[in-house]
Structures are given as C-alpha cells and as structure tokens.
Design a protein around this motif. Sequence first.
Motif, short mmCIF file in Angstrom:
data_model
loop_
_atom_site.label_atom_id
_atom_site.label_comp_id
_atom_site.label_asym_id
_atom_site.label_seq_id
_atom_site.Cartn_x
_atom_site.Cartn_y
_atom_site.Cartn_z
N ALA A 1 6.60 -8.75 95.42
CA ALA A 1 5.72 -9.92 95.29
C ALA A 1 6.58 -11.17 95.34
N VAL B 1 6.56 -14.73 93.08
CA VAL B 1 5.92 -15.23 91.87
C VAL B 1 6.32 -16.68 91.61
N LEU C 1 1.51 -5.76 85.04
CA LEU C 1 2.00 -7.04 85.54
C LEU C 1 1.66 -8.10 84.50
N TRP D 1 0.90 -13.84 91.29
CA TRP D 1 1.57 -12.68 91.87
C TRP D 1 1.20 -12.70 93.36
N ALA E 1 1.39 -9.46 96.22
CA ALA E 1 1.76 -8.35 95.34
C ALA E 1 1.34 -7.03 95.99
#
Length: 1018
Positions: free
Chosen positions: A942, A944, A994, A1010, A1013
């Motif tokens: 991912a 972030v 998560l 995210w 993801a």
Amino acid sequence: MRSPTRLTTAAVGTLLGLLAALAVPLPAGAAEPADTTVGAVTGFTADGPVYRLAAGHAEARVSFVTDETFRIELAPDGTYTDPTGQDIVLPQGTPPATRWADRGDRYELSTDRVTLRAYKSPLRFAAYRADGTELWSETKGLTWNQDRTVQTLARGGAEQYYGAGMQNGRGNTSHRGKTVEVGVDYNWNDGGHPNSVPFYLSSSGYGVYRNTYAPNTYVFGEPVTTTARERRFDAYYFAGAGPDALKDVIGQYTKLTGKPFLPPVYGLEIGDADCYLHNANRGERHTLDALEVADGYVQNDMPNGWMLVNDGYGCGYENLAETATGLQQRGMQLGLWTEDGLDRLADQVKAGQRVAKLDVAWVGAGYKFALDGCKAAHAGIEAHSDARGFTWAPESWSGAQRCGVQWSGDQSGSWEYIRWQIPTYAGASMSGLAYTTGDVDGIFGGSAKTYTRDLQWKTFLPVTMTMDGWAANDKQPFRYGEPYTTINRSYLKLHEALLPYIYSHAHQATRTGVGLARPLVLEYPDDPKAASDAAKYEFLSGEDFLVAPVYQDAVERDGIYLPKGTWIDYWSGRVYEGPRTLDDHSAPLDTLPLFVRAGATVPMWPGGIRSYTDRTPGSPVAWDVYPQGKSSFTLYEDDGVTRAHRTGAHATQRADVTAPVRGAGDVTVRIDASRGTYRGKAAARPYDFTVHTGDAPGRVVLGGTTLTRHSGRAAFEAAEQGWWYDPADRGGVVRVKTAALRTDRPFALTLHDTAAVGGAVPGAAASVAAPTGQELGAGVPGTVAVDVTAGSRDATGVDVTVAAPEGWQVEPAARIDRLPAGTTRRVEVTVTPSKEAVPGESTLTATVRHRSAGQDRVAVQRFAVGVVPEPPTADAWASDLVWLKSANGWGPPERDRSNGESGANDGRTLTLAGTTYEKGIGAHADSDIEVYLGGRCTAFTADVGIDDEINGYGEVAFSVEADGRVLWTSPKLTGASATVPVRVDLAGARHVRLRITDTNGSKSGDHGDWAAARFACG
C-alpha cells in the motif's frame, strides 16, 4: 472535517470570551505574583459558634455549622466577601454549641464531634475527631497572591482522594498523585471536566468544599495543595464518621449545598432528542413528525420516557400542544432545548413541556448563570404544572444536583468513548451528583456495535439519552436492524423492570446524597484494589449490581475485579467468591458482564412492560432474591409524576430475608406492610419471587399455607398461585407467585429445606466455559470446543448441548458418564453454520445437564464464535474483501474513497501528495480494520499517508498486525509528510488488522489513507 462541533460561530465566541474572563494570562516575560503566607496570630475573639483570628492585616474566621461541619474563611485585607451569596449554600438551621480553649501554642475550637486546632505562630489549622484522630493538618499556613489562594495539607501514607465533580475518564478511582482541574473548559472528551465541582473528599474521612465560583486546581501530591484562583479563602469542612465515612461526608456536603432532586419516573426512562423543524441535516420536517419517531419506539416495543423535539441550533418548534398530547398518548413526555433562554418557559410548560435541556450557548459569563438557569428551569416547570422539575445541563457547579441531570456534552461514538465514560459517572457520584450520563454512542460517529455496547451498561445508570440529527444516521435503538434491535430492546426492558430498584435509590439519594452509580471504593473502602486502576472500568449500580462494560471490539472481558464477598453472574447463575479478578470472561455482543451481590433483594416490575404507564395499581411487584445470611431492601413508591411526595404522599415497604450464610437451610422472605399512602396506591396486589437457591426446597409456605408445587413452566404461568423449581434457570431458582395480598398487612414466605445462594453443597455444580477465538466457516462443518469442569462433587450423566442460530446444524455430543470432582473435560461439538451466515461474531449457548450432590443441575454459558468468509484465492484489494471489524474514529471507514465526514460514502477520491488512487481505504484515527486471509496470502502492499483533503493537518501512525503480532509500523506522519510505501510479508497469516493511531492527542484531521492497499494471494 477538523473536529466534531455543534457550536455556532457566535456560540464559540461567547465561550471563548467566558474562558478569557476566567483565566487571564500573564504578559510575556512577567513574573509570577509574589506569595504571602499568613503570619502569627495577633488577636482572638469568640462569638458563640464564630471565632476570629487576626494575623496582622489578615483575618481568619471559623464558623461552626453543625457538630461535624465548619467553615474557614481568610480575608487577606481583613474584609470578607462571598461571590456565591445565597446561590449554593442552603440555610442550615441553628448552629451547634461550641467551646474553646487556649492551649498555649494553639487555640482549640470544638463541638462534641470535632476539634479544630488553630496554631498561633504562624497561624496554621488542623482538624481532629473528638477521639483525637487527626483528619487533616496544614503543613503551611494559608497562602495568597493577587491571583490565587492556596491551602497546603499533609498527605497520609495511604490516603486516597476523590471528588471534584465530573472528571472525564477518571474519578471512580483515587486522585492520589494526580492534578485535578475544576472549572470551565468546554472539553467534553477524555481529560475534560464538564460539570466539575469544587469539592473533594479523603479516605481519612473528611471532605472540603471551596465556596467559590472561581476555577480550582487540586494537586494531590506530597504535600496536597488546593488552589482557587481568587484572592480570598472560603472552605467548608466535613468530618465523616464510622465505616461509611465517605458516604457520611457526601451526605454532609449535600446537606449544605442541596440533596439531589427526585426525578419523575419517566425521567428515569431513556430519552430521545432531535430537531424536527428546519433541520439542515435531515431536510425540512415539522415538530409533529416527532410522533412518527415515537411510534417507532411503540412499534418496536421499546421503552422511551421523553422526547426533546427541538435539539438543534436554530431549530424552533410548532404545534407544541398537539405534539405534547401525542407524546403523552404514547406514554412519553415533551422536552425542549432552551436554546434562546427561559423567557417562554411558562407558555411551553402550559402546552405540555416537562423536560428542559439547558446548554452552554445561552448560559452567560460564569457558573452562576448556569446554576441560575438550572434553578429557573426546574422552578418554571413546577410553577406552571403539577410536575416535578426535570432539567439537563452540560456545564454546572455545586448545587446543581438539586435541580437537574448533568451530562457530559457532545462526543463521537467509539470504543474509546465507552472506555473513558465508565469511570466518569460513578466518579461524579463522589461529589453528590446523583444523575450523570452521556448520550448513547455519542451524537457523532458511532456504529451499530458501539451503540449496542454503550446502551447495555448505561441501562444501569439512572438516566440516559440518545441524540439524533448530528450523526450521518439517526440513533434510535431500533435503527440498526438485527441482532442489534433485539439486544437493545432487551436491555431497555431490563432497565424498565429495574425501575422500582432504581427509583428507590433515587429516593435514598434525596436523603443521603449518594447516587445509584458508585465507585467500588464507596462500598468497599477498606479494599485497596477498589481505589486502584484494578476497578477503574467497572462500577456498582446501587449496592447490589457490579457492572463491567465491554469497551473494546471483543467478545471477552479481562480484568473484572470482584471485591470480597459472594458474587453471582446475572446471566448464568455461576457463583464466584471474591476478592478475585476474572479474565477471558465470556461476553458476546448480547451479554454485558454483570454480577449480583449475594444477599441482594431486588424489587422489580415483571412482565416485560414498555412504559411505566403500563402499570396499574393491581400489577404485581417482583422480588429477585439472592439469599445469604440476613439482608433487606426498602421499596419506595409514590405517584411517580407529581410533587405530592414532598408533602408525605408516598409509601415504603421493606423486604427482610433470612437465610443460611452458606449451604443448606430454610430461606424466609418477610414482606412488611406498606407504610404510607399516595394517589393510586394499590390496596392489594400479587407478588412474584425469584429465589436463587441452587436446590429445590422441600415445601414452600406462604403465611401458614403450603403452596402447590407445579410441574413445569406452563402450569406455573397458568396458575394464580404456587411455586416451581427451575434447575435450568441461572443455576437453579425457585419461582413463587401469590394471589393478590393486602398491602397494609405483612406476610412471610418460607422455603423449607433449601439453601443459600450457591446451593446446599456450595460449589457442587459443574461449570462450563468455551475457549476464546473459535472460528467456523459459513456452510462448512466444524467443531466447537466446550470445557466442562466438575465442581466439589463428581458430575454424573453429563450431557452437553449447543444451541445455535436458526438455520445452523448441531450434532449431539457423546454423554460423559462420570466427571470426577475438580476435573475438566473438553467436549467437541460438530456445528455447521448456514451458508447465509454473516461473517463476524455469532453467539452460541452451551448447556451442561448433569447430576451432582443428589440434585439434577444445569450449567449454561453463552459464548461467541467467529464466522469467517471464504479466504481469497487470488490477489485482492483490501477494499473488496469482507471486513470482520471496521472501527473508525469519525464516521465509517470508506472503501475506495477518503474518509470525508461522518456519513457513509461521503468521501472524495483518495489523494496523497497530489497522487490520486482508484482503490484503497479512507479512514480516521483511531481506526482498526480486520480481514480474514486464512493463510493464503503472502504479502501486503500500500501507500499510506494523510489525505490531501485535510490540508496539512493531523498526525498519525499506521501499523499492520497479523494474528496478534505487529509486523510493521510507520513513523509519525502529518498532513505535510511524504507518502510512505508499505510492503509486509504475510506468509501464513490468518487474520490481518490495518490500524491507524492518533499520535499527538488531538484527532483533528487524522484522515489516514491505505491507498492501493492490496494482498498478494494464491
């Protein structure tokens, strides 16, 4: 969205002005004002119960109010002032006889109960009981400067401190070693102190009320320093006595400032608040539309006592009288929010208003205005109707307990919200605030699950309210579908059934000052764990119920501390001996960890009624009895609505129980004649009894008549009178019902040859438990483990069954012929969930039928299993998977869009540092999303960061967890940080979480993404 708020710009300006007026900062670089400490005594005079001690220009005045209460004032310039006037302290009658003596180094000023020593050089005070026991002593004389006055006290080696009103996130355990603020801060979240009170009390048996409107700071260090931000000192001191010294001090304090009021019975039912006219969040509506919501409560068979129909800034009302009448026809009363003040209260009350919600926007500059508003609204309802005054306020002060409910203001529903509220309301009871609460699941955010968990424990507070119109969806308890509606209904009806118990405690509070919600230390003052964090997230509801709310997304509860004594699991009947701490206590979504004290005798209303208006004079009263030794309870009754009780229109009826302290013997319940009268009092009524014995009696006798034993539930329910022993109900209970009996005559019910709670052979019954973390696949056969432990006697003929939701299949388990005493056998039961079973938590019930110590017995335990979806077989986006959990700090987490605001699907395109993403998750700290991978995925990737929509605000950290282990954690990220790429090895992981966590204590702007993801699976 930067932070949740309901305040208009004008209101915010008003509040900021208030704060500025109360706390003026020093100019940059300015020195702190110099302190002056009172000097040696230069003069002494006595005038009855009033003594004056001069110390140069300063003068101290000591006034005795009662044998145990006295006041100390200090005027640095010799001139006394009292900004509170007659606002708070009530007339106390004739002062006590006092005496004084000059002991050379000190004066001693005494009543028959307490002596105040005034040391001469320098002037320093110390208080003692008549037997010479020290209550408190100053280590330094009173000290002042132009801005504040400070008292400095010695701290005992084990001395604990409580009080200061509503302290969010604390208060039901000791303040020792902490700094506690008392004053306006308009912080309604954890760490705030709305409805704070300048009163504290000590485990040494004394309390102190600072008679002021000024902000206070109490530092319970060594030494203790208590500061009021004003150049005067004015404090009342209370000397408690006996084993209930803390309660005694609360009683004295509330005698001085006012006992808690007695609410109308509808005020003890849940309330509902919303705006129905010109509601920007819900579209154009009309005040009469409130009746449709009221119909929702009726149609869903849910209790509701009152509705606030204009709760919103700028929300007015229309058709007020028609709305009030419609609500009354549905068993509810009309409430209004006094947004614009109290000018129209008379007409509103005449039209049917019975509840007044006060708020900070119109209160004005200071606590005096808030207190005056509470008094005026309370008095206004009473001046224009025969009803009792009933108000709510989010900011109040000493004395407000006599006119209203204090609630903690506007918050966002979450697990964290539940956690910090638990100690808040029980802690407030230590300051005489008998009615404190918070909105169910807040007014913003929240979820079906957090609503249900929050409602569960708040049914054991005396008052609560659910507020709509501010979150993305309305928050009535029937809005969430199943299983939530059924669970919420069951707890609201349990609260309704307990109203005789709750109302009796409300009446007690008018005499003692002690409310229903209590810290453990109030009932167990000699237990050091009761004052510690071991008991922080639980409380007592009255003396008899111990409530340990679930404040995490979990199906077990750890750290439940049971103090000394015998405690019974309310749902299963399992008996525990305290002191002990329970971990892994089973608590599926429909089960609040709840324990009853052995010896409890609890009055109830039977029958699953929806409203107090469903009661008639001939309706039965039920007594839920947990017999152990000698115990009693006094039921208080009046008409529940008018003020006639204040002139003697009420009645009491005492129940006394005599039983063995332990083991076999007779149990007698004596119901005294009902003493007193009121409008609508029953001349005769039937009684129901549920007696938790664990063993069937030989016979049951009512006033000399042997009652018929019925063969089963159906026969018992059909009969007018008789008894039945149900071994399958909570470890074995005796159910007894009587025909109507005259209330002006006593009667006795005796169960012969039975036992105290726990049975004739204590601990003989087997117990049942289930391991945590069990999982089943939808439509796939699996096994569920159940652990059966024999008690102090062998268990024979052990049959284990598991009840599952409709559509599931369960195969019977093999019978166990004999299970030796004290041993455990794990039984595996084959269970196949339905193919349509929704992933997530499901509740099963294990039942163990067996024989031990000559009796047929039944042990029951509800527990949760996880239903997991089919794991991914190919690469999968996190936003496309089933989420087993999806907790979020603000609104719901979003799939393939940013978090946005509090509603679902209100986010924008995911954007990090100018880069947009089609797939991903938009969340808000604190956030926790769980997916099931079943060991089939190898990696997670991912990007972030904090979404660009927040314009640089926020500070968070991201983490990836698998099967309870933290695999990766990001550095702290702000809205200005660069995007962080994520790659985590997940080989063999079954459950992955998560998580996004706030890192700076301010969740404003914590919109974490995210982005892209994805799980690599195959």
